[in-house]
Design a protein around this motif. Structure first.
Motif, short mmCIF file in Angstrom:
data_model
loop_
_atom_site.label_atom_id
_atom_site.label_comp_id
_atom_site.label_asym_id
_atom_site.label_seq_id
_atom_site.Cartn_x
_atom_site.Cartn_y
_atom_site.Cartn_z
N SER A 80 0.45 -1.05 0.03
CA SER A 80 0.01 0.29 0.40
C SER A 80 0.46 0.80 0.25
CB SER A 80 -1.05 -0.26 1.49
OG SER A 80 0.08 0.25 2.55
N ARG A 81 1.88 1.06 -0.15
CA ARG A 81 3.19 1.97 0.58
C ARG A 81 3.29 2.73 -0.78
NH1 ARG A 81 8.76 2.06 3.31
NH2 ARG A 81 9.55 0.46 1.37
N ASN A 82 3.10 3.72 -0.87
CA ASN A 82 3.24 4.74 -1.89
C ASN A 82 2.06 3.69 -3.86
OD1 ASN A 82 4.59 6.75 -0.81
ND2 ASN A 82 6.50 5.75 -1.21
N CYS B 103 -4.20 0.71 -2.39
CA CYS B 103 -5.19 2.34 -1.54
C CYS B 103 -6.53 1.70 -1.73
CB CYS B 103 -4.70 3.08 -1.05
SG CYS B 103 -2.85 3.01 -0.27
N GLU C 147 -1.95 4.87 7.94
CA GLU C 147 -1.02 5.74 7.51
C GLU C 147 -1.35 6.25 6.46
OE1 GLU C 147 3.57 7.86 7.43
OE2 GLU C 147 3.18 6.20 8.30
N ASN C 148 -0.79 4.93 5.25
CA ASN C 148 -0.76 4.82 3.38
C ASN C 148 -2.32 5.47 3.42
OD1 ASN C 148 1.99 4.27 4.12
ND2 ASN C 148 1.94 2.26 3.60
N GLU D 5 -2.97 9.12 4.12
CA GLU D 5 -2.34 9.63 3.21
C GLU D 5 -2.75 9.82 1.72
OE1 GLU D 5 2.27 10.62 1.94
OE2 GLU D 5 1.85 8.97 3.41
N SER E 262 3.04 7.04 13.22
CA SER E 262 2.33 6.24 12.55
C SER E 262 0.61 7.05 12.49
CB SER E 262 1.93 4.62 11.73
OG SER E 262 3.19 4.81 11.36
#
Length: 354
Positions: free
Chosen positions: A53-55, A60, A94-95, A98, A132
């Motif tokens: 899920s990061r970036n 997401c 957090e991901n 954001e 986070s």
């Protein structure tokens, strides 16, 4: 505890968005629901979802549709068991908050403000889980005014200011952004509390030091919100000659992104609107020369771009400049095939202003 990331030379994983991959995502969530808390298998699954899920906004969005925020993440963060699980769950949240508005809205609607504040309070060390949670909370309260009011009601300003004073690390930028978001939409009493708890000094210090990513940009954004509402903070800036630093930032031509310049210009505008002395100081330091590029073509992608440019125009007028000059500059170079007509609007502007 450190975790090795896969080598960049390894084959890329299959797309998680292919039709055949969706059942895999659903089964992953089902497995999480059935796996006992505290097991290595559950930790591994959460860790995998964090890295995927990061970036990755598209992933997401798919993850949010499964209902993971309420069913897994907030419940895990709220639990007092198994710190590694909380760590990865907080990272995933957090991901999601954001990168997506849906993530922020689901976090808020499922009681995320209270859960995150409770976890921030309970984490007594500067852990990655706390960082986070602070980041996710800062994003979640952007949803609406009610989310911000709830955060303040639960003691958000005191919590954030206490964290800011006790932790000189990357978590500070997220805390400053959260405070900025609270001041932006809520009554002036919030800014007053921030000022009374030393907010102006903290924001100036972080702007000067700029030790971590986003420190300077977020601190100036928060400072611009504070200065617009608190005379005490404006006096503090003048006493510490902080206008010198603000002018230095506006005049910095080495910076590619103009976000810092735009926030600094906003701060200068507020100081100038409340002090003729500040107007003269800006004139004596030729600040006007450096404001044209911020009106012409600012290198900034924030959603508040029009607002920021309007503040720059207002500062130009206050310093004796004419924002109409920007309109003339926009005509150069003229569009292809219209060179003959390009000078006509300029002449018309000059005639009407005489």
């Amino acid at each position: 505890m450190s975790y090795r990331r896969p080598s960049s030379t390894s084959s890329p994983p299959p797309s998680p968005f292919a039709p055949e991959s969706r059942p895999s995502l659903d089964s992953t969530l089902e497995k999480l629901g059935q796996t006992q808390a505290g097991t290595n298998s559950r930790v591994r699954t959460l860790r995998e979802l964090f890295y995927k899920s990061r970036n990755n906004e598209e992933f997401c969005m798919e993850l949010i549709k499964t209902g993971i925020i309420d069913a897994v993440l907030l419940k895990t963060i709220n639990s007092n068991e198994n710190e590694p699980e909380r760590n990865w769950a907080a990272g995933i949240l957090e991901n999601l908050t954001e990168l997506t508005q849906d993530g922020r809205e689901q976090c808020y609607s499922n009681g995320g403000v209270r859960v995150l504040m409770k976890r921030i309070y309970k984490e007594k060390t500067s852990s990655e889980t706390r960082r986070s949670c602070v980041a996710a909370l800062g994003q979640t309260i952007k949803v609406n005014k009610e989310a911000k009011e709830m955060c303040v009601k639960f003691g958000g300003v005191k919590m954030f200011m206490d964290l800011l004073e006790n932790y000189d690390n990357p978590i500070g930028a997220d805390i400053v952004l959260a405070l900025s978001n609270l001041m932006e939409e809520l009554p002036d009493e919030v800014a007053k509390e921030v000022a009374e708890r030393g907010g102006c000094e903290q924001f100036m210090k972080r702007t000067e030091c700029n030790m971590y990513r986003n420190d300077r940009a977020y601190s100036l954004k928060a400072l611009s919100n504070l200065l617009a509402r608190e005379e005490k903070s404006r006096e503090e800036c003048r006493e510490k000659q902080f206008q010198t630093k603000l002018m230095e930032l506006v005049e910095n031509e080495d910076e590619v992104n103009d976000e810092v310049k735009l926030h600094a210009a906003h701060c200068l505008l507020t100081l100038c609107k409340h002090s003729e002395e500040m107007v003269n100081v800006c004139k004596e330091n030729y600040v006007l020369i450096f404001l044209d590029p911020l009106m012409e073509n600012p290198q900034y992608t924030g959603t508040d771009l029009d607002t920021k440019v309007a503040k720059v125009k207002e500062l130009v007028q206050l310093l004796g400049g004419d924002p109409k000059e920007m309109q003339r500059l926009k005509l150069d170079p003229p569009p292809m095939g219209k060179k003959a007509k390009a000078t006509t609007p300029v002449q018309e502007v000059e005639e009407t202003t005489e």
